[in-house]
Design a protein around this motif. Sequence first.
Motif, short mmCIF file in Angstrom:
data_model
loop_
_atom_site.label_atom_id
_atom_site.label_comp_id
_atom_site.label_asym_id
_atom_site.label_seq_id
_atom_site.Cartn_x
_atom_site.Cartn_y
_atom_site.Cartn_z
N ARG A 242 8.07 1.13 18.91
CA ARG A 242 9.13 1.13 17.97
C ARG A 242 10.02 0.15 18.09
N PRO B 200 7.78 6.18 21.32
CA PRO B 200 9.24 5.83 21.82
C PRO B 200 10.18 6.76 21.14
N ASP B 201 11.21 7.29 21.79
CA ASP B 201 12.18 8.09 21.39
C ASP B 201 12.98 7.44 20.33
N SER B 202 13.27 7.68 18.99
CA SER B 202 13.99 7.00 18.26
C SER B 202 15.74 7.04 18.47
N ALA B 203 15.80 8.42 18.85
CA ALA B 203 17.51 8.43 19.14
C ALA B 203 17.87 7.98 20.17
N THR B 204 17.06 7.73 21.45
CA THR B 204 17.51 6.91 22.54
C THR B 204 17.86 5.42 22.19
N ASP C 246 14.69 1.03 11.50
CA ASP C 246 13.76 1.98 12.60
C ASP C 246 12.19 1.67 12.15
N SER D 241 6.81 1.82 30.56
CA SER D 241 7.15 1.51 29.52
C SER D 241 7.59 -0.18 29.37
N ASP E 52 7.17 9.42 10.85
CA ASP E 52 7.07 8.36 11.87
C ASP E 52 5.67 7.75 12.21
N GLN F 228 2.15 8.77 23.81
CA GLN F 228 3.51 8.88 23.57
C GLN F 228 4.18 7.88 22.64
N HIS G 145 10.85 12.73 10.26
CA HIS G 145 11.88 11.51 10.92
C HIS G 145 13.26 12.17 10.79
#
Length: 280
Positions: free
Chosen positions: A228, A256-260, A215, A104, A183, A254, A195
């Motif tokens: 993201r 990107p993980d929003s929460a992270t 976001d 990444s 998303d 893939q 989302h």
Amino acid sequence: MPGIALLAVLAAGAAGCSGGTAEGDSALDAKPGETAAPAAQPGKYRTLPEPCRSVDRAQLKAMLPGAAALPEDQQQKLFAGEPAVTYDTDRRIGCRWKAESPDSAHQLVVDFERVVSYDTAVSDDDRAQAVYTELQDAADLPAPRTTAPETPPATPPASGTGTPSQTAGPSAPTAPPATGASDSPSGSGTPAAPHPEELQPRTLAGLGDAAFLDDVLTKAGTASAQDRTVSIVFRTSNVIVRITYGEQPGRTDQAPDSATLQDRAQALARKLAEQFSSSE
């Protein structure tokens, strides 16, 4: 004697002229029935901190995981940051960091703006709030969702009332509730997973005087990779702080993980807000 009397008359006339001039000046300065309005209060902050030194090494390692694979000398250069080019460092400054790896690429930008009002009737804080409101309006955050009140279950009929019994069959699957915007990347035409409500762009409580989070998931260039970007903007007195944190995965399948990303960006925002509070 006549000479003394003439001198007394001249002195009295001079005193009268002097007193009349002072009263005339006062009358010109203030209108009848009005008092001069006090000047608006200046902002709390007269200077800005050095942005490239505002994020410590541990925080940068967490937000730029690709840096861990670099040699020490390259890590030092990366963590030093790249100052933003500005023409008035007393009013606005920033810093940028970027780290890439096979998995990444991450980028972090921190920006400080000290707002000054040039209107004596408007305080620096009020002017900063106006600037913040413009930024929040431009983000076009979705309206907060309201939860409908639950309907109490119906009371079953008492036994022996003559109501025929029904044999319960297998329950039908319940459709998940709508969670708002998807998303899906811009222009992809294919919605991704919903989302989660708690990750939607929104205002944030307990961060400075006012804060919001945005976001956005978009396509990265002409490839199908998804990029993201999480942005946090908050105001503390007459200073506007902007944090922009983005990730682009190495694999095109893939997202990107929003929460992270949101968790990391909010952790940094809280630390920056504490730094401003401790400098008061």
